[in-house]
Design a protein around this motif. Sequence first.
Motif, PDB file in Angstrom:
ATOM      1  N   VAL A  79       0.841  -1.202   0.000  1.00 22.48           N
ATOM      2  CA  VAL A  79       0.000   0.000   0.000  1.00 22.48           C
ATOM      3  C   VAL A  79       0.873   1.247   0.000  1.00 22.48           C
ATOM      4  CG1 VAL A  79      -1.631   1.357   1.384  1.00 22.48           C
ATOM      5  CG2 VAL A  79      -2.003  -1.092   1.059  1.00 22.48           C
ATOM      6  N   LEU A  80       1.962   1.209   0.794  1.00 25.39           N
ATOM      7  CA  LEU A  80       2.884   2.346   0.830  1.00 25.39           C
ATOM      8  C   LEU A  80       3.505   2.581  -0.552  1.00 25.39           C
ATOM      9  CD1 LEU A  80       4.245   4.462   2.636  1.00 25.39           C
ATOM     10  CD2 LEU A  80       6.065   2.803   3.091  1.00 25.39           C
ATOM     11  N   ALA A  81       3.886   1.497  -1.216  1.00 20.92           N
ATOM     12  CA  ALA A  81       4.457   1.617  -2.564  1.00 20.92           C
ATOM     13  C   ALA A  81       3.416   2.169  -3.534  1.00 20.92           C
ATOM     14  CB  ALA A  81       4.939   0.247  -3.043  1.00 20.92           C
ATOM     15  N   TYR A  82       2.174   1.687  -3.385  1.00 20.77           N
ATOM     16  CA  TYR A  82       1.085   2.186  -4.246  1.00 20.77           C
ATOM     17  C   TYR A  82       0.902   3.694  -4.058  1.00 20.77           C
ATOM     18  CZ  TYR A  82      -3.691   2.781  -6.017  1.00 20.77           C
ATOM     19  OH  TYR A  82      -4.802   3.206  -6.691  1.00 20.77           O
ATOM     20  N   GLY A  83       0.893   4.122  -2.782  1.00 20.66           N
ATOM     21  CA  GLY A  83       0.749   5.553  -2.495  1.00 20.66           C
ATOM     22  C   GLY A  83       1.922   6.359  -3.022  1.00 20.66           C
ATOM     23  N   ALA A  84       3.142   5.815  -2.882  1.00 17.83           N
ATOM     24  CA  ALA A  84       4.336   6.528  -3.374  1.00 17.83           C
ATOM     25  C   ALA A  84       4.289   6.694  -4.887  1.00 17.83           C
ATOM     26  CB  ALA A  84       5.591   5.758  -2.951  1.00 17.83           C
ATOM     27  N   LEU A  85       3.811   5.649  -5.590  1.00 24.75           N
ATOM     28  CA  LEU A  85       3.697   5.751  -7.055  1.00 24.75           C
ATOM     29  C   LEU A  85       2.647   6.790  -7.452  1.00 24.75           C
ATOM     30  CD1 LEU A  85       3.913   1.957  -8.008  1.00 24.75           C
ATOM     31  CD2 LEU A  85       5.612   3.723  -8.481  1.00 24.75           C
ATOM     32  N   ARG A  86       1.521   6.810  -6.744  1.00 31.67           N
ATOM     33  CA  ARG A  86       0.490   7.814  -7.010  1.00 31.67           C
ATOM     34  C   ARG A  86       1.036   9.222  -6.797  1.00 31.67           C
ATOM     35  NH1 ARG A  86      -4.005   6.828  -9.985  1.00 31.67           N
ATOM     36  NH2 ARG A  86      -5.026   4.891  -9.354  1.00 31.67           N
ATOM     37  N   PHE A  87       1.707   9.400  -5.645  1.00 35.45           N
ATOM     38  CA  PHE A  87       2.286  10.721  -5.360  1.00 35.45           C
ATOM     39  C   PHE A  87       3.370  11.070  -6.375  1.00 35.45           C
ATOM     40  CE2 PHE A  87       5.701  13.158  -3.254  1.00 35.45           C
ATOM     41  CZ  PHE A  87       5.012  14.344  -3.033  1.00 35.45           C
ATOM     42  N   GLY A  88       4.173  10.077  -6.741  1.00 35.73           N
ATOM     43  CA  GLY A  88       5.259  10.317  -7.689  1.00 35.73           C
ATOM     44  C   GLY A  88       4.744  10.798  -9.040  1.00 35.73           C
ATOM     45  N   SER A  89       3.647  10.202  -9.488  1.00 32.20           N
ATOM     46  CA  SER A  89       3.097  10.611 -10.784  1.00 32.20           C
ATOM     47  C   SER A  89       2.662  12.075 -10.746  1.00 32.20           C
ATOM     48  CB  SER A  89       1.918   9.715 -11.163  1.00 32.20           C
ATOM     49  OG  SER A  89       0.848   9.880 -10.258  1.00 32.20           O
ATOM     50  N   THR A  90       2.027  12.483  -9.629  1.00 36.62           N
ATOM     51  CA  THR A  90       1.601  13.882  -9.498  1.00 36.62           C
ATOM     52  C   THR A  90       2.798  14.802  -9.327  1.00 36.62           C
ATOM     53  OG1 THR A  90      -0.459  13.172  -8.453  1.00 36.62           O
ATOM     54  CG2 THR A  90       0.201  15.473  -8.144  1.00 36.62           C
ATOM     55  N   LEU A  91       3.765  14.371  -8.495  1.00 41.50           N
ATOM     56  CA  LEU A  91       4.959  15.186  -8.240  1.00 41.50           C
ATOM     57  C   LEU A  91       5.720  15.469  -9.528  1.00 41.50           C
ATOM     58  CD1 LEU A  91       7.061  16.481  -6.323  1.00 41.50           C
ATOM     59  CD2 LEU A  91       8.116  14.202  -6.129  1.00 41.50           C
ATOM     60  N   PHE A  92       5.991  14.418 -10.298  1.00 41.06           N
ATOM     61  CA  PHE A  92       6.769  14.608 -11.535  1.00 41.06           C
ATOM     62  C   PHE A  92       5.987  15.422 -12.567  1.00 41.06           C
ATOM     63  CE2 PHE A  92       8.842  10.478 -10.111  1.00 41.06           C
ATOM     64  CZ  PHE A  92       9.983  11.120  -9.663  1.00 41.06           C
ATOM     65  N   SER A  93       4.656  15.273 -12.582  1.00 41.24           N
ATOM     66  CA  SER A  93       3.839  16.060 -13.512  1.00 41.24           C
ATOM     67  C   SER A  93       3.884  17.546 -13.159  1.00 41.24           C
ATOM     68  CB  SER A  93       2.389  15.574 -13.496  1.00 41.24           C
ATOM     69  OG  SER A  93       2.301  14.253 -13.992  1.00 41.24           O
TER      70      SER A  93
END
Length: 600
Positions: A79-93
């Motif tokens: 779940v933590l990895a899932y959240g990090a990927l979600r945040f990462g997509s927004t952060l990099f965008s």
Amino acid sequence: MRPYADNDYPTNHKPDWKIIAGLWPYLAEYRGRVILAVSMLIMAKVAIVTTPIALKYIVDYLDQNRGADMVLWIPLMLVLAYGALRFGSTLFSELRDAIFARVAERAMRRVSLRVFNHLHARELAFHLDRKTGGLARDIERGTNGISFLLRFTLFNIVPTLLEIAMVAGILLVAFNVSYVIAILVSVVVFVIFSIRVTEWRTAFVREANNRDNQSNSRAIDSLLNYETVKYFNNERFEAEQYDEDLDLWEQARLKNRTSMAVLNIGQAFIIGASMVAIMAMAVREVASGQMTLGDFTMVNAYLIQLFIPLNALGFVYREIRQSLVNVERLFGLLGEKPAIEDAADAKALAIAKGEVQFHDVRFSYHQERAILKGINITIPAGNTIAVVGASGAGKSTLARLLFRFFDVNSGSITIDGQDIRNITQDSLRSAIGVVPQDTVLFNDTLYSNLAYGRPGASEAEIHHAARQANLDVFIRSLPDGYNTRVGERGLKLSGGEKQRVAIARVLLKNPPLLILDEATSSLDSISEQAILDALNEVTQQRTTLVIAHRLSTVRDADTILVMDQGQIVESGGHNELLAKDGYYARLWLQQQHSDKENQE
């Protein structure tokens, strides 16, 4: 009814997609930022595409260990990895947008400045024919269109295609080729439908733009002619004319909106049907045990993740088509060469004495009507030559040709033997001061309008020029003095006051050559004599061309030329011309008689 239709741009014209390639120079200026932004884009897409994989493992772990002793930290880490990927997509965008912001805003700045300079480089005829309101809308939509094309071409179309390819690859590896085929068929149908319908809609977009320009041009023209509207009590007429244009604009916008609804409904149907078909395939495989619940969740997540940007791609394509229309108009404007350009080998004007000569000059604004018919004039250095005659004789055309608002059809105009077509326009106009018949001021302070004659002038020099133009007493009588705002086009000042501002600006410019085009036409007798005394003093050291209708203002000219029907019919001094008892004498008697009647 005034002709305001802006139909010079056909609604069925197809935009040139090569325009997008023409935007490369604006990207190249910040090549490093573009590369970094693209890197952020790729990282964002990687994060987005891997998110459903993390979701699959979470669902599968929870499903397979249901009711058993579950190691809690494993799903928590997933779940933590899932959240990090979600945040990462927004952060990099967001980082991508922040990095690219300078590129897009600088492009808009560059284009706006380029258009501004280009419009000032255009010939007078262009500005006389052009509708300011429509032109302003074209520039606004065009610059915004460039920003849109830069952002969305690079950051929506390219990444969406990249995401489709990545998702297709993952599904091919994780499942079977049927899912890839189904997705690709859906994408192809969606794209073909979007392109076809958008092409159909483009005519409505252009028509809406044309009608928008038309109504905006009428509104601005009506407001600029506010006094004329009031003089003739035509507020209702103007409102009716404006409403007619707004009605056409409303109808065009309605077509635009309706056709957009057709497009949106069609796209939504294709997406919905595709998701139903693919999810039905996944349900069957879950039921047969060929696919886990996590796999099913991953397929569903990919479909949602894929069709959201695909739907956005349909929107982006629509907007790109509209932006292409807007940018094409802007680039078309930039592609129109000025009719008056510097010669390739043009040199700066070198004034030794300041002698001006017109050599057999012939000119016409339209081929069917000749304005000047073989004019020969010599204005010796430091002399004042006055040109008089009835309205339409061609007097003001001489001034326009000397200032090179237009080029002669044949013959030549020289300054100290230099053909003005072979010297730079900047150096020519720097050497000439003009007091026009109709003075239009900027909506700024009196001080700023006076300083416009020479922006680097000191306050003392500006005040001195105002005194020379008999303007200082008037300025001191104002509550705000030099800081008084003159209003749109100087409407808060009288005609005489505006003309004195124009004279003061020319005195401040201090050029070697002067053109006085009815310079005292709006002055009363007392102010006129004061201005004439100042101008007579200034013209002692300058070569001066005076265009006059009132003969009393040019009695002291070195030579008076009388024009009629585009030709010089008489020349000489005031007394000499009166003695000839010719055309000049008749004009003089007519004006004297008219002045006498006015006094009575």
